[in-house]
Design an enzyme around this catalytic site. Structure first.
Site, PDB file in Angstrom:
ATOM      1  N   SER A  47       0.636  -1.088  -0.032  1.00 25.04           N
ATOM      2  CA  SER A  47      -0.166  -0.012  -0.073  1.00 25.04           C
ATOM      3  C   SER A  47       0.916   1.312  -0.023  1.00 25.04           C
ATOM      4  O   SER A  47       1.705   1.161   0.562  1.00 25.04           O
ATOM      5  CB  SER A  47      -0.722   0.239   1.334  1.00 25.04           C
ATOM      6  N   LYS A  66       2.028  -3.899   6.611  1.00 28.52           N
ATOM      7  CA  LYS A  66       2.494  -3.583   5.192  1.00 28.52           C
ATOM      8  C   LYS A  66       3.951  -3.388   4.974  1.00 28.52           C
ATOM      9  O   LYS A  66       4.630  -4.091   4.482  1.00 28.52           O
ATOM     10  CB  LYS A  66       2.003  -2.585   4.488  1.00 28.52           C
ATOM     11  N   TYR A  91      -2.299  -1.305  11.001  1.00 27.19           N
ATOM     12  CA  TYR A  91      -2.434  -1.862   9.732  1.00 27.19           C
ATOM     13  C   TYR A  91      -1.258  -1.521   8.642  1.00 27.19           C
ATOM     14  O   TYR A  91      -0.522  -2.203   8.028  1.00 27.19           O
ATOM     15  CB  TYR A  91      -3.550  -1.653   9.106  1.00 27.19           C
TER      16      TYR A  91
HETATM   17  C1  UD1 Z   1      -7.193   4.342   3.649  1.00 20.99           C
HETATM   18  C2  UD1 Z   1      -5.993   3.972   4.815  1.00 20.99           C
HETATM   19  C3  UD1 Z   1      -5.066   3.389   3.892  1.00 20.99           C
HETATM   20  C4  UD1 Z   1      -5.540   2.016   3.217  1.00 20.99           C
HETATM   21  C5  UD1 Z   1      -6.847   2.327   2.607  1.00 20.99           C
HETATM   22  C6  UD1 Z   1      -7.399   1.277   1.850  1.00 20.99           C
HETATM   23  C7  UD1 Z   1      -6.194   5.539   6.180  1.00 20.99           C
HETATM   24  C8  UD1 Z   1      -5.168   7.034   7.077  1.00 20.99           C
HETATM   25  N1  UD1 Z   1      -5.421   5.165   5.234  1.00 20.99           N
HETATM   26  O1  UD1 Z   1      -6.792   5.218   2.856  1.00 20.99           O
HETATM   27  O2  UD1 Z   1      -4.143   2.917   4.937  1.00 20.99           O
HETATM   28  O3  UD1 Z   1      -4.612   1.362   2.641  1.00 20.99           O
HETATM   29  O4  UD1 Z   1      -7.609   3.211   3.247  1.00 20.99           O
HETATM   30  O5  UD1 Z   1      -8.363   0.676   2.744  1.00 20.99           O
HETATM   31  O6  UD1 Z   1      -7.015   5.205   6.922  1.00 20.99           O
HETATM   32  N2  UD1 Z   1     -13.271  10.592   3.338  1.00 20.99           N
HETATM   33  C9  UD1 Z   1     -14.147  11.378   3.685  1.00 20.99           C
HETATM   34  N3  UD1 Z   1     -15.166  10.975   4.132  1.00 20.99           N
HETATM   35  C10 UD1 Z   1     -15.405   9.638   4.343  1.00 20.99           C
HETATM   36  C11 UD1 Z   1     -14.594   8.713   4.142  1.00 20.99           C
HETATM   37  C12 UD1 Z   1     -13.269   9.166   3.560  1.00 20.99           C
HETATM   38  O7  UD1 Z   1     -13.881  12.687   3.645  1.00 20.99           O
HETATM   39  O8  UD1 Z   1     -16.623   9.354   4.841  1.00 20.99           O
HETATM   40  C13 UD1 Z   1     -11.934  11.245   2.929  1.00 20.99           C
HETATM   41  C14 UD1 Z   1     -10.567  10.920   3.740  1.00 20.99           C
HETATM   42  O9  UD1 Z   1     -10.470  11.912   4.656  1.00 20.99           O
HETATM   43  C15 UD1 Z   1      -9.476  10.912   2.599  1.00 20.99           C
HETATM   44  C16 UD1 Z   1     -10.247  10.509   1.381  1.00 20.99           C
HETATM   45  O10 UD1 Z   1     -11.665  10.668   1.684  1.00 20.99           O
HETATM   46  O11 UD1 Z   1      -9.050  12.104   2.459  1.00 20.99           O
HETATM   47  C17 UD1 Z   1     -10.109   8.747   1.257  1.00 20.99           C
HETATM   48  O12 UD1 Z   1     -10.291   8.073   2.244  1.00 20.99           O
HETATM   49  P1  UD1 Z   1     -10.213   6.477   2.510  1.00 20.99           P
HETATM   50  O13 UD1 Z   1     -11.058   5.829   1.121  1.00 20.99           O
HETATM   51  O14 UD1 Z   1     -10.683   5.887   3.757  1.00 20.99           O
HETATM   52  O15 UD1 Z   1      -8.912   6.065   1.906  1.00 20.99           O
HETATM   53  P2  UD1 Z   1      -7.360   6.511   2.596  1.00 20.99           P
HETATM   54  O16 UD1 Z   1      -7.640   7.091   4.015  1.00 20.99           O
HETATM   55  O17 UD1 Z   1      -6.693   7.299   1.710  1.00 20.99           O
END
Ligand code: UD1
Length: 342
Positions: free
Chosen positions: A127, A156, A152
């Site tokens: 990842s 990795k 987690y």
């Molecule tokens: C997350 C994990 C990462 C993992 C990946 C796959 C973290 C910090 N990182 O990535 O290690 O490999 O998932 O499972 O958790 N967001 C919103 N509202 C929501 C959900 C997300 O605004 O309800 C935003 C988050 O703040 C982020 C973006 O969307 O900026 C992507 O979030 P997400 O899909 O959870 O992925 P990551 O956080 O990038």
């Protein structure tokens, strides 16, 4: 004879899409999964898409005697693609030992069996979390690996180190770690896709469930980042593009039979999109409004990351080809199918 590939975690999200691409490219697939976070429905989906329902064995990779039996039952395996792992960041903070045990022991058991049963090649699911918040963007594979933000993420990093050290210590085993950015979307047939349990943590399932009326509103975590619209930026990549990269990695490993090495590649599009851009694009391609509210930042989130994909483009001969709009539409079609929405 077809080359037989073991896909661990093959009933899960990325595993099932990869099984499809492997079968389409003429490989034979056997899946091992303990169904901890998936169901056998994906086997039906793979079967409907490809015309071949892959062999399936249900057990836990931490069960070494059972794994040994598997290697005896399936002689002649050419390679392993190891997806099976726990992957929820928040849960890993609450249950670190569960994460360390599952993610590390399963890898070590597989490596020992690879040596004992002469299976020379592995593709490992890694990842972009290993980079943390990189100093320079886009992030290349030579960027510094920063201390992990969660157990987690640490699994990795440690798994990559285990692979590196083990491959140095034995003859004839090689591996490729693929560092995924943010895999999203579903197969265009809508026969397989992501099945989050309970309230989704990740952005896209939350968006599609909000659009489907299952969630009242999407919370956008932070609009005060140092980005053009203030929301955080990620490199969202179509899961079918990710799957295709695994086929390239397998073919690279099978070609380099005599080499003993460990390589890693970024899998992204090379383009970052903000949370608000994702929401806007989703609304544009689907014509469905997403009710959202800006709230505070989520703990542990980084501000922005996207991939430099040059290494994968040049050395693997792979490139992400599907657009964000097309990908979000595929996620919506999958959600509609799950919920019976016309
Ligand atoms: C997350 C994990 C990462 C993992 C990946 C796959 C973290 C910090 N990182 O990535 O290690 O490999 O998932 O499972 O958790 N967001 C919103 N509202 C929501 C959900 C997300 O605004 O309800 C935003 C988050 O703040 C982020 C973006 O969307 O900026 C992507 O979030 P997400 O899909 O959870 O992925 P990551 O956080 O990038």
């Amino acid at each position: 004879m077809k080359n037989l590939i073991l896909v661990t975690g093959g009933t899960g999200y990325i595993g099932s899409h990869t099984a499809v691409e492997l079968i389409n490219e003429g490989y034979e697939v056997v899946i091992v999964d303990n169904l901890a976070n998936s169901t056998t429905d994906s086997l039906d989906g793979i079967g409907q898409i490809t015309g071949v329902r892959p062999a399936f064995e249900e057990f836990d990779l931490c069960n070494k005697p059972r794994l040994e039996k598997f290697f005896k039952d399936y002689p002649g395996l050419k390679a392993i693609i190891h997806f099976a792992a726990y992957k929820a960041v928040g849960e890993s903070v609450e249950k670190p030992l569960m994460y360390y045990r599952n993610n590390l022991v399963s890898l070590m058991n597989l490596l020992e069996c690879m040596n004992a049963y002469q299976v020379p090649s592995m593709v490992f699911s890694s990842s972009c979390t290993v980079y943390g918040q990189p100093r320079e963007l886009p992030v290349t594979e030579t960027a510094q690996i920063l201390p992990a933000e969660s157990p987690y993420g640490n699994t990795k990093q440690i798994c990559e180190e285990i692979l590196r050290d083990y491959i140095r210590s034995v003859e004839g085993i090689r591996a490729i770690a693929l560092r995924y950015f943010n895999p999203i979307g579903a197969h265009p047939s809508a026969l397989i896709g992501e099945l989050p349990r309970g309230v989704p943590n990740n952005l896209i399932p939350y968006v599609t469930q909000t659009a489907a009326g299952i969630r009242g509103e999407l919370k956008v975590f932070g609009d005060d980042y140092n980005t053009p619209d203030g929301s955080a930026i990620r490199d969202y990549i179509n899961v079918v593009d990710i799957a295709a990269a695994h086929v390239k990695a397998i073919s690279r490993l099978l070609k380099n039979q005599n080499k003993s090495d460990f390589e890693f590649f970024n899998l992204g599009t090379g383009k970052g999109s903000s949370v608000l851009e994702v929401v806007n694009t989703f609304e544009k391609v689907t014509g469905v409004k997403v009710n959202y509210k800006i709230v505070g930042r989520r703990t542990g989130d980084i501000e922005q990351v996207w991939a430099d994909t040059t290494k994968a483009n040049v050395e693997l001969g792979w490139k992400a080809v599907r657009s964000l709009g097309e990908t979000l539409l595929s996620a919506w079609n999958w959600e509609k199918k799950l919920r019976g929405i016309k």
